[in-house]
Motif scaffolding. Structure first.
Motif, short mmCIF file in Angstrom:
data_model
loop_
_atom_site.label_atom_id
_atom_site.label_comp_id
_atom_site.label_asym_id
_atom_site.label_seq_id
_atom_site.Cartn_x
_atom_site.Cartn_y
_atom_site.Cartn_z
N ILE A 1 0.94 -1.41 -0.14
CA ILE A 1 -0.11 0.08 0.22
C ILE A 1 0.91 1.33 0.00
O ILE A 1 0.36 2.15 -0.74
CB ILE A 1 -1.14 0.02 1.28
CG1 ILE A 1 -1.95 -1.41 1.01
CG2 ILE A 1 -1.73 1.22 1.28
CD1 ILE A 1 -2.78 -1.41 2.35
N ALA A 2 2.04 1.38 0.60
CA ALA A 2 2.94 2.36 0.79
C ALA A 2 3.46 2.62 -0.80
O ALA A 2 3.34 3.82 -0.78
CB ALA A 2 3.88 2.16 1.84
N GLU A 3 3.83 1.47 -1.21
CA GLU A 3 4.32 1.72 -2.83
C GLU A 3 3.35 2.38 -3.59
O GLU A 3 3.43 3.14 -4.37
CB GLU A 3 4.52 0.36 -3.31
CG GLU A 3 5.95 -0.29 -2.67
CD GLU A 3 6.11 -1.83 -3.23
OE1 GLU A 3 5.74 -1.96 -4.53
OE2 GLU A 3 6.86 -2.46 -2.61
N LEU A 4 1.99 1.80 -3.44
CA LEU A 4 1.08 2.61 -4.47
C LEU A 4 0.71 3.95 -3.85
O LEU A 4 0.50 4.81 -4.83
CB LEU A 4 -0.61 1.89 -3.97
CG LEU A 4 -1.50 2.42 -4.51
CD1 LEU A 4 -1.83 2.23 -6.17
CD2 LEU A 4 -2.91 1.83 -3.78
N LEU A 5 0.72 4.19 -2.39
CA LEU A 5 0.67 5.83 -2.43
C LEU A 5 1.77 6.48 -2.74
O LEU A 5 1.52 7.62 -3.20
CB LEU A 5 0.38 5.72 -0.78
CG LEU A 5 -0.95 5.18 -0.36
CD1 LEU A 5 -1.12 5.12 1.15
CD2 LEU A 5 -2.05 6.00 -0.87
N LYS A 6 3.00 6.08 -2.87
CA LYS A 6 4.01 6.84 -3.36
C LYS A 6 3.94 6.94 -4.86
O LYS A 6 4.19 8.00 -5.24
CB LYS A 6 5.31 6.17 -3.00
CG LYS A 6 5.56 6.14 -1.42
CD LYS A 6 6.91 5.34 -1.22
CE LYS A 6 7.19 5.02 0.15
NZ LYS A 6 8.31 4.31 0.62
N LYS A 7 3.44 5.99 -5.41
CA LYS A 7 3.39 6.08 -6.85
C LYS A 7 2.27 7.20 -7.25
O LYS A 7 2.23 7.84 -8.22
CB LYS A 7 2.80 4.85 -7.58
CG LYS A 7 2.99 4.53 -8.81
CD LYS A 7 2.68 3.10 -9.11
CE LYS A 7 2.00 2.87 -10.66
NZ LYS A 7 1.68 1.55 -10.93
N LEU A 8 1.22 7.44 -6.40
CA LEU A 8 0.15 8.34 -6.64
C LEU A 8 0.66 9.71 -6.18
O LEU A 8 0.04 10.74 -6.39
CB LEU A 8 -0.97 8.07 -5.71
CG LEU A 8 -1.77 6.87 -6.31
CD1 LEU A 8 -3.01 6.34 -5.25
CD2 LEU A 8 -2.58 7.03 -7.54
N GLY A 9 1.75 9.86 -5.65
CA GLY A 9 2.29 11.17 -5.02
C GLY A 9 2.31 11.42 -3.72
O GLY A 9 2.57 12.43 -3.44
N TYR A 10 1.90 10.47 -2.94
CA TYR A 10 2.00 10.96 -1.41
C TYR A 10 3.25 10.75 -0.87
O TYR A 10 4.13 9.82 -1.26
CB TYR A 10 1.06 9.97 -0.74
CG TYR A 10 -0.55 10.42 -1.03
CD1 TYR A 10 -1.16 11.45 -0.19
CD2 TYR A 10 -1.26 9.91 -1.87
CE1 TYR A 10 -2.38 11.65 -0.36
CE2 TYR A 10 -2.58 10.04 -2.25
CZ TYR A 10 -3.32 11.12 -1.51
OH TYR A 10 -4.58 11.58 -1.86
N GLU A 11 3.50 11.45 0.50
CA GLU A 11 4.70 11.33 1.19
C GLU A 11 4.37 10.23 2.09
O GLU A 11 3.11 10.52 2.95
CB GLU A 11 5.13 12.49 1.66
CG GLU A 11 6.25 12.40 2.54
CD GLU A 11 6.93 13.92 3.15
OE1 GLU A 11 7.46 13.51 4.25
OE2 GLU A 11 6.55 14.79 2.52
N ILE A 12 5.01 9.29 2.17
CA ILE A 12 4.49 8.11 3.17
C ILE A 12 5.35 7.98 4.46
O ILE A 12 6.79 8.30 4.03
CB ILE A 12 4.47 6.80 2.60
CG1 ILE A 12 3.63 7.14 1.38
CG2 ILE A 12 4.10 5.82 3.59
CD1 ILE A 12 2.05 7.16 1.74
#
Length: 93
Positions: free
Chosen positions: A79-90
């Motif tokens: 999920i972290a990888e997905l959110l990073k790919k969407l542009g979020y800082e995790i």
């Protein structure tokens, strides 16, 4: 970001016979679920001419995935990888 009920059930069934195979199956299928989500979000954002971050309702300091022990991280990292790919800082703890 919850794995589908079907995937959870498959995992539990496979786990009874082969833990390694259950884990591998879970990861492959959950990645497919996340890829579908990613593609839908990107497509919807493009249709509105906005970024995925502008489309999604997440705000700073939201907790999107519950805490679990480091040894049991079946899907938090995915999920972290997905959110990073969407542009979020995790921030992973």
């Amino acid at each position: 970001f919850i794995p589908s009920q079907s995937l959870q059930d498959q995992y539990k069934t496979l786990l009874q016979n082969n833990k390694e195979m259950a884990s591998e199956h879970f990861i492959v299928e959950f990645k497919k679920q996340l890829d579908e989500f990613y593609n839908k979000v990107v497509k919807a954002a493009q249709a509105k001419n906005i970024t995925p971050i502008e489309l999604l309702p997440f705000k700073e300091n939201d907790t999107l995935v519950s805490w679990e022990r480091k040894a049991n991280t079946h899907y938090r990292g995915l999920i972290a990888e997905l959110l990073k790919k969407l542009g979020y800082e995790i921030v992973e703890n």
